[in-house]
Design a protein around this motif. Structure first.
Motif, PDB file in Angstrom:
ATOM      1  N   ILE A 138       0.831  -1.204   0.000  1.00  0.00           N
ATOM      2  CA  ILE A 138       0.000   0.000   0.000  1.00  0.00           C
ATOM      3  C   ILE A 138       0.862   1.250   0.000  1.00  0.00           C
ATOM      4  O   ILE A 138       0.578   2.228  -0.718  1.00  0.00           O
ATOM      5  CB  ILE A 138      -0.944  -0.030   1.218  1.00  0.00           C
ATOM      6  N   ASP A 139       1.940   1.238   0.783  1.00  0.00           N
ATOM      7  CA  ASP A 139       2.824   2.411   0.818  1.00  0.00           C
ATOM      8  C   ASP A 139       3.512   2.636  -0.526  1.00  0.00           C
ATOM      9  O   ASP A 139       3.651   3.784  -0.983  1.00  0.00           O
ATOM     10  CB  ASP A 139       3.865   2.233   1.915  1.00  0.00           C
ATOM     11  N   SER A 140       3.930   1.547  -1.168  1.00  0.00           N
ATOM     12  CA  SER A 140       4.574   1.697  -2.481  1.00  0.00           C
ATOM     13  C   SER A 140       3.597   2.219  -3.518  1.00  0.00           C
ATOM     14  O   SER A 140       3.965   3.029  -4.381  1.00  0.00           O
ATOM     15  CB  SER A 140       5.156   0.354  -2.933  1.00  0.00           C
ATOM     16  N   ALA A 141       2.346   1.782  -3.455  1.00  0.00           N
ATOM     17  CA  ALA A 141       1.344   2.300  -4.392  1.00  0.00           C
ATOM     18  C   ALA A 141       1.069   3.778  -4.134  1.00  0.00           C
ATOM     19  O   ALA A 141       0.891   4.570  -5.084  1.00  0.00           O
ATOM     20  CB  ALA A 141       0.051   1.500  -4.263  1.00  0.00           C
ATOM     21  N   ARG A 142       1.065   4.166  -2.862  1.00  0.00           N
ATOM     22  CA  ARG A 142       0.846   5.576  -2.549  1.00  0.00           C
ATOM     23  C   ARG A 142       2.024   6.427  -3.012  1.00  0.00           C
ATOM     24  O   ARG A 142       1.844   7.564  -3.471  1.00  0.00           O
ATOM     25  CB  ARG A 142       0.618   5.722  -1.046  1.00  0.00           C
TER      26      ARG A 142
ATOM     27  N   ARG B 112      -8.075   4.069  -5.905  1.00  0.00           N
ATOM     28  CA  ARG B 112      -7.329   3.172  -6.787  1.00  0.00           C
ATOM     29  C   ARG B 112      -6.651   2.060  -5.997  1.00  0.00           C
ATOM     30  O   ARG B 112      -6.605   0.910  -6.437  1.00  0.00           O
ATOM     31  CB  ARG B 112      -6.285   3.971  -7.566  1.00  0.00           C
ATOM     32  N   ILE B 113      -6.134   2.376  -4.817  1.00  0.00           N
ATOM     33  CA  ILE B 113      -5.531   1.345  -3.966  1.00  0.00           C
ATOM     34  C   ILE B 113      -6.583   0.320  -3.556  1.00  0.00           C
ATOM     35  O   ILE B 113      -6.329  -0.894  -3.562  1.00  0.00           O
ATOM     36  CB  ILE B 113      -4.890   2.000  -2.728  1.00  0.00           C
ATOM     37  N   PHE B 114      -7.774   0.803  -3.221  1.00  0.00           N
ATOM     38  CA  PHE B 114      -8.821  -0.104  -2.760  1.00  0.00           C
ATOM     39  C   PHE B 114      -9.297  -1.030  -3.872  1.00  0.00           C
ATOM     40  O   PHE B 114      -9.436  -2.239  -3.672  1.00  0.00           O
ATOM     41  CB  PHE B 114      -9.994   0.717  -2.215  1.00  0.00           C
ATOM     42  N   PHE B 115      -9.543  -0.489  -5.062  1.00  0.00           N
ATOM     43  CA  PHE B 115     -10.123  -1.282  -6.143  1.00  0.00           C
ATOM     44  C   PHE B 115      -9.090  -2.134  -6.880  1.00  0.00           C
ATOM     45  O   PHE B 115      -9.409  -3.243  -7.321  1.00  0.00           O
ATOM     46  CB  PHE B 115     -10.855  -0.377  -7.136  1.00  0.00           C
ATOM     47  N   GLN B 116      -7.867  -1.651  -7.035  1.00  0.00           N
ATOM     48  CA  GLN B 116      -6.880  -2.357  -7.848  1.00  0.00           C
ATOM     49  C   GLN B 116      -5.892  -3.178  -7.038  1.00  0.00           C
ATOM     50  O   GLN B 116      -5.222  -4.046  -7.603  1.00  0.00           O
ATOM     51  CB  GLN B 116      -6.114  -1.358  -8.723  1.00  0.00           C
ATOM     52  N   ILE B 117      -5.784  -2.928  -5.747  1.00  0.00           N
ATOM     53  CA  ILE B 117      -4.816  -3.664  -4.935  1.00  0.00           C
ATOM     54  C   ILE B 117      -5.510  -4.449  -3.822  1.00  0.00           C
ATOM     55  O   ILE B 117      -5.298  -5.662  -3.671  1.00  0.00           O
ATOM     56  CB  ILE B 117      -3.766  -2.702  -4.325  1.00  0.00           C
ATOM     57  N   VAL B 118      -6.344  -3.773  -3.047  1.00  0.00           N
ATOM     58  CA  VAL B 118      -6.939  -4.417  -1.873  1.00  0.00           C
ATOM     59  C   VAL B 118      -7.950  -5.484  -2.278  1.00  0.00           C
ATOM     60  O   VAL B 118      -7.901  -6.622  -1.790  1.00  0.00           O
ATOM     61  CB  VAL B 118      -7.586  -3.351  -0.964  1.00  0.00           C
ATOM     62  N   LEU B 119      -8.874  -5.147  -3.143  1.00  0.00           N
ATOM     63  CA  LEU B 119      -9.913  -6.110  -3.514  1.00  0.00           C
ATOM     64  C   LEU B 119      -9.354  -7.368  -4.195  1.00  0.00           C
ATOM     65  O   LEU B 119      -9.781  -8.476  -3.874  1.00  0.00           O
ATOM     66  CB  LEU B 119     -10.961  -5.433  -4.401  1.00  0.00           C
TER      67      LEU B 119
ATOM     68  N   ASP C 102       3.831   5.815  -5.592  1.00  0.00           N
ATOM     69  CA  ASP C 102       3.723   5.898  -7.053  1.00  0.00           C
ATOM     70  C   ASP C 102       2.594   6.811  -7.504  1.00  0.00           C
ATOM     71  O   ASP C 102       2.388   6.984  -8.712  1.00  0.00           O
ATOM     72  CB  ASP C 102       3.509   4.503  -7.644  1.00  0.00           C
ATOM     73  N   GLY C 103       1.853   7.385  -6.563  1.00  0.00           N
ATOM     74  CA  GLY C 103       0.816   8.347  -6.920  1.00  0.00           C
ATOM     75  C   GLY C 103      -0.595   7.811  -6.917  1.00  0.00           C
ATOM     76  O   GLY C 103      -1.515   8.523  -7.344  1.00  0.00           O
TER      77      GLY C 103
END
Length: 311
Positions: free
Chosen positions: A189-193, A201-208, A195-196
């Protein structure tokens, strides 16, 4: 002499790995007992279901005399002919499919969103949402406030959403999802944040995508609950064309049983297959939802255990 003594020792040492492998390949006594016990338990669970299926194809006269049996004899389709006559059963299936499908999607979306907001521990948001989600686990407003809210405030009388909305949020499932979300690696999550990526976007593309096990478990719980729902339909639905399957079949059985007990009932009404109808109704209501379990079975245990091991 020394060479002659070392040869048997070397040979014995060479045979030891193979002997150990053969010992390890033998099943342990606990494993054998576990398989036997689980198989017997599974058999005990399947036999009653098979007896219900067999009873639904057994003639009413045989059921009234001997009760359940392992094989339908004499074979009869009278109950299924009565249930499939007309369009009432099809309307009940359509209503139940709509309530189950739409209710499961809405409930899963709301549960996952609320659980993610609580799991992020955001200041000023997570704690109030935790309190709001926890209070319904302790007490509810009651039946009368619920009825007034749905019928008078929301105006959903005789609407399928009056059956969906009261059960759209289960606090127990919310906290299971919260526990699962908190176990996700913070580094991703920190790396995605960095990267902007934003929160959505974190919730739909990474968490789910990483939460498929717990989402499958929650969807299965909601799906079974909505499929078996009849009490809210009894409260809020008055149009018989909108009755879900469970309520429609319950009313059908009650009407047939009451008509058979009237003093002026005809011979056809008195000879209605009441017992066979009840068994056939059970088969028709249980069989479709049973097909949902194989699709979520591989996620079921994993999702429950991962969502409940850590807080």
């Amino acid at each position: 002499m020394t060479a002659q003594l070392t040869e048997p020792i070397v040979g014995a040492r060479a045979e030891q790995p193979g002997a150990r492998a053969r010992v390890r390949n033998r099943p342990e006594a606990f494993t054998v007992v576990s398989y036997v016990v689980v198989s017997l338990f599974g058999l005990f669970c399947l036999v009653p279901m098979w007896m219900i299926i067999a009873g639904s194809f057994t003639a009413e006269s045989k059921l009234a005399l001997t009760g359940y049996s392992l094989w339908p004899q004499p074979f009869s389709l009278t109950a299924y002919r009565m249930l499939f006559s007309g369009t009432a059963l099809l309307d009940g299936y359509l209503a139940t499919l709509f309530i189950t499908g739409v209710g499961t999607v809405l409930s899963l979306s709301c549960t996952a969103s609320l659980a993610w907001a609580i799991a992020r521990r955001m200041p000023g948001i997570s704690r109030p949402l935790t309190v709001v989600a926890y209070i319904p686990m302790l007490f509810t407003g009651g039946l009368v406030p619920l009825y007034l809210l749905v019928t008078q405030v929301l105006g959903l009388q005789n609407n399928w959403f009056s059956v969906i909305l009261p059960g759209m949020m289960a606090p127990f499932l919310v906290f299971i999802a919260v526990s699962f979300f908190r176990q996700l690696p913070e580094e991703i999550i920190d790396s995605a944040r960095v990267d902007g990526a934003g929160e959505l976007r974190i919730f739909f593309q990474i968490v789910l995508p990483l939460s498929k096990p717990v989402l499958a478990v929650i969807a299965l719980f909601y799906g079974v609950t909505y499929w078996n729902e009849w009490f809210n339909a009894l409260l809020f639905l008055s149009d018989q064309d909108k009755f879900p399957l469970q309520l429609m079949l319950q009313n059908l059985i009650a009407n047939v049983a009451n008509a058979a007990t009237l003093p002026g009932s005809t011979a056809a009404q008195a000879a209605a297959p009441i017992y066979q109808l009840r068994l056939a109704m059970t088969v028709l209501t249980v069989a479709p939802i049973m097909f949902a379990y194989p699709f979520a079975q591989r996620y079921f245990v994993k999702g429950l255990t991962l969502g409940a091991t850590k807080g």
